[in-house]
Design a protein around this motif. Sequence first.
Motif, PDB file in Angstrom:
ATOM      1  N   MET A   1       0.841  -1.204   0.000  1.00 33.00           N
ATOM      2  CA  MET A   1       0.000   0.000   0.000  1.00 33.00           C
ATOM      3  C   MET A   1       0.870   1.245   0.000  1.00 33.00           C
ATOM      4  O   MET A   1       1.929   1.290   0.608  1.00 33.00           O
ATOM      5  CB  MET A   1      -0.905   0.005   1.238  1.00 33.00           C
ATOM      6  N   LEU A   2       0.376   2.272  -0.677  1.00 30.88           N
ATOM      7  CA  LEU A   2       1.089   3.549  -0.748  1.00 30.88           C
ATOM      8  C   LEU A   2       0.762   4.404   0.470  1.00 30.88           C
ATOM      9  O   LEU A   2      -0.391   4.502   0.891  1.00 30.88           O
ATOM     10  CB  LEU A   2       0.693   4.286  -2.024  1.00 30.88           C
ATOM     11  N   HIS A   3       1.801   5.048   1.019  1.00 36.95           N
ATOM     12  CA  HIS A   3       1.640   5.978   2.129  1.00 36.95           C
ATOM     13  C   HIS A   3       2.324   7.292   1.764  1.00 36.95           C
ATOM     14  O   HIS A   3       3.422   7.296   1.194  1.00 36.95           O
ATOM     15  CB  HIS A   3       2.274   5.435   3.409  1.00 36.95           C
ATOM     16  N   LEU A   4       1.697   8.409   2.133  1.00 32.21           N
ATOM     17  CA  LEU A   4       2.300   9.725   1.946  1.00 32.21           C
ATOM     18  C   LEU A   4       2.834  10.208   3.285  1.00 32.21           C
ATOM     19  O   LEU A   4       2.082  10.367   4.243  1.00 32.21           O
ATOM     20  CB  LEU A   4       1.248  10.708   1.412  1.00 32.21           C
ATOM     21  N   ALA A   5       4.144  10.435   3.332  1.00 37.62           N
ATOM     22  CA  ALA A   5       4.786  10.884   4.574  1.00 37.62           C
ATOM     23  C   ALA A   5       4.800  12.408   4.593  1.00 37.62           C
ATOM     24  O   ALA A   5       5.817  13.044   4.312  1.00 37.62           O
ATOM     25  CB  ALA A   5       6.199  10.325   4.673  1.00 37.62           C
ATOM     26  N   SER A   6       3.651  12.991   4.917  1.00 34.53           N
ATOM     27  CA  SER A   6       3.550  14.444   4.883  1.00 34.53           C
ATOM     28  C   SER A   6       2.356  14.917   5.697  1.00 34.53           C
ATOM     29  O   SER A   6       1.299  14.282   5.699  1.00 34.53           O
ATOM     30  CB  SER A   6       3.399  14.935   3.435  1.00 34.53           C
ATOM     31  N   LYS A   7       2.529  16.068   6.351  1.00 32.82           N
ATOM     32  CA  LYS A   7       1.422  16.720   7.052  1.00 32.82           C
ATOM     33  C   LYS A   7       0.663  17.678   6.135  1.00 32.82           C
ATOM     34  O   LYS A   7      -0.376  18.200   6.517  1.00 32.82           O
ATOM     35  CB  LYS A   7       1.954  17.516   8.247  1.00 32.82           C
ATOM     36  N   SER A   8       1.179  17.922   4.948  1.00 33.08           N
ATOM     37  CA  SER A   8       0.663  18.978   4.088  1.00 33.08           C
ATOM     38  C   SER A   8      -0.680  18.613   3.454  1.00 33.08           C
ATOM     39  O   SER A   8      -0.773  17.648   2.690  1.00 33.08           O
ATOM     40  CB  SER A   8       1.675  19.267   2.969  1.00 33.08           C
ATOM     41  N   PRO A   9      -1.730  19.398   3.731  1.00 33.19           N
ATOM     42  CA  PRO A   9      -3.010  19.164   3.046  1.00 33.19           C
ATOM     43  C   PRO A   9      -2.894  19.333   1.539  1.00 33.19           C
ATOM     44  O   PRO A   9      -3.586  18.663   0.773  1.00 33.19           O
ATOM     45  CB  PRO A   9      -3.937  20.228   3.650  1.00 33.19           C
ATOM     46  N   ARG A  10      -2.005  20.233   1.099  1.00 32.52           N
ATOM     47  CA  ARG A  10      -1.840  20.445  -0.345  1.00 32.52           C
ATOM     48  C   ARG A  10      -1.308  19.203  -1.023  1.00 32.52           C
ATOM     49  O   ARG A  10      -1.770  18.837  -2.104  1.00 32.52           O
ATOM     50  CB  ARG A  10      -0.887  21.629  -0.592  1.00 32.52           C
ATOM     51  N   ARG A  11      -0.334  18.557  -0.413  1.00 35.90           N
ATOM     52  CA  ARG A  11       0.207  17.341  -1.023  1.00 35.90           C
ATOM     53  C   ARG A  11      -0.845  16.240  -1.085  1.00 35.90           C
ATOM     54  O   ARG A  11      -0.900  15.472  -2.042  1.00 35.90           O
ATOM     55  CB  ARG A  11       1.444  16.861  -0.249  1.00 35.90           C
ATOM     56  N   ARG A  12      -1.660  16.153  -0.055  1.00 38.19           N
ATOM     57  CA  ARG A  12      -2.728  15.148  -0.070  1.00 38.19           C
ATOM     58  C   ARG A  12      -3.691  15.413  -1.221  1.00 38.19           C
ATOM     59  O   ARG A  12      -4.083  14.496  -1.946  1.00 38.19           O
ATOM     60  CB  ARG A  12      -3.481  15.174   1.263  1.00 38.19           C
ATOM     61  N   GLU A  13      -4.085  16.669  -1.395  1.00 41.24           N
ATOM     62  CA  GLU A  13      -5.000  17.023  -2.477  1.00 41.24           C
ATOM     63  C   GLU A  13      -4.388  16.719  -3.840  1.00 41.24           C
ATOM     64  O   GLU A  13      -5.063  16.197  -4.737  1.00 41.24           O
ATOM     65  CB  GLU A  13      -5.363  18.500  -2.381  1.00 41.24           C
ATOM     66  N   LEU A  14      -3.126  17.047  -4.002  1.00 40.64           N
ATOM     67  CA  LEU A  14      -2.460  16.809  -5.279  1.00 40.64           C
ATOM     68  C   LEU A  14      -2.347  15.314  -5.577  1.00 40.64           C
ATOM     69  O   LEU A  14      -2.609  14.872  -6.700  1.00 40.64           O
ATOM     70  CB  LEU A  14      -1.079  17.465  -5.282  1.00 40.64           C
ATOM     71  N   LEU A  15      -1.964  14.530  -4.576  1.00 38.98           N
ATOM     72  CA  LEU A  15      -1.818  13.093  -4.810  1.00 38.98           C
ATOM     73  C   LEU A  15      -3.165  12.458  -5.142  1.00 38.98           C
ATOM     74  O   LEU A  15      -3.238  11.530  -5.959  1.00 38.98           O
ATOM     75  CB  LEU A  15      -1.184  12.436  -3.581  1.00 38.98           C
ATOM     76  N   ARG A  16      -4.234  12.960  -4.531  1.00 39.87           N
ATOM     77  CA  ARG A  16      -5.573  12.437  -4.846  1.00 39.87           C
ATOM     78  C   ARG A  16      -5.938  12.687  -6.306  1.00 39.87           C
ATOM     79  O   ARG A  16      -6.735  11.943  -6.890  1.00 39.87           O
ATOM     80  CB  ARG A  16      -6.624  13.067  -3.931  1.00 39.87           C
ATOM     81  N   MET A  17      -5.374  13.731  -6.912  1.00 44.21           N
ATOM     82  CA  MET A  17      -5.658  14.021  -8.322  1.00 44.21           C
ATOM     83  C   MET A  17      -5.209  12.889  -9.241  1.00 44.21           C
ATOM     84  O   MET A  17      -5.710  12.754 -10.358  1.00 44.21           O
ATOM     85  CB  MET A  17      -4.969  15.325  -8.749  1.00 44.21           C
ATOM     86  N   LEU A  18      -4.263  12.083  -8.778  1.00 44.31           N
ATOM     87  CA  LEU A  18      -3.782  10.962  -9.587  1.00 44.31           C
ATOM     88  C   LEU A  18      -4.681   9.737  -9.451  1.00 44.31           C
ATOM     89  O   LEU A  18      -4.412   8.702 -10.060  1.00 44.31           O
ATOM     90  CB  LEU A  18      -2.343  10.609  -9.204  1.00 44.31           C
ATOM     91  N   GLY A  19      -5.742   9.838  -8.653  1.00 41.11           N
ATOM     92  CA  GLY A  19      -6.701   8.747  -8.538  1.00 41.11           C
ATOM     93  C   GLY A  19      -6.243   7.568  -7.715  1.00 41.11           C
ATOM     94  O   GLY A  19      -6.740   6.450  -7.892  1.00 41.11           O
ATOM     95  N   LEU A  20      -5.320   7.814  -6.795  1.00 39.32           N
ATOM     96  CA  LEU A  20      -4.733   6.725  -6.010  1.00 39.32           C
ATOM     97  C   LEU A  20      -5.323   6.664  -4.602  1.00 39.32           C
ATOM     98  O   LEU A  20      -5.697   7.680  -4.028  1.00 39.32           O
ATOM     99  CB  LEU A  20      -3.221   6.927  -5.904  1.00 39.32           C
ATOM    100  N   ASP A  21      -5.357   5.461  -4.057  1.00 39.45           N
ATOM    101  CA  ASP A  21      -5.664   5.272  -2.647  1.00 39.45           C
ATOM    102  C   ASP A  21      -4.344   5.274  -1.877  1.00 39.45           C
ATOM    103  O   ASP A  21      -3.375   4.630  -2.302  1.00 39.45           O
ATOM    104  CB  ASP A  21      -6.386   3.941  -2.418  1.00 39.45           C
TER     105      ASP A  21
END
Length: 201
Positions: A1-21
């Motif tokens: 499973m993919l994990h994002l190591a970041s507190k940034s809401p912006r990075r979360r929003e951007l990564l969601r644009m790629l359609g990933l869980d």
Amino acid sequence: MLHLASKSPRRRELLRMLGLDFGILDLDIPEHPAAGEPPEDYVRRVAREKAGAGLLKVVGQPDALVLGADTEVILGDRIYGKPADAADAADMLRSLSGRTHRVISALSLVSAGRELHAVSESEVRFAELSDADIAAYLATGEWDGKAGAYAIQGMAQAFVAHLSGSQSGVMGLPLFETARLLREFGLFPPSGASRRMEAAP
């Protein structure tokens, strides 16, 4: 499973644009350049440290994949990190006014047995900012927690006279480079997106 190591809401929003869980790993990584450390090396190091620390948190998951990222605003050899307060933010914006600065975003994508890295560099030229411009921007609160004391996705877009490079990279997660790294691990495009493309007329 993919994990994002970041507190940034912006990075979360951007990564969601790629359609990933993906999952979120909330980490506290010191972000201070070492004496004499070049800005480019510093950004890469912090991204690697975030990814490595994140991987340690999911060590019990053999298929875990962790994405770490860091973004810094650089003018000359000075790294403009997150401002300490509104006065610090005002000083940063005055320094950037009417000048071209670099924004470097580094990525590290790591698993238990593999790691990949990428860097995106953009150039941003600000218009001349008046004291009134800076005061109005400080009042928005957008500067808080932002490298260089501005968020390009917000009101600060009005300051950008020219951008060369990746807008998503300036925001904190360059999507072109992110997708390229994920593709190397077989995660992009996501399976749902592939099925949608196959079903399209």
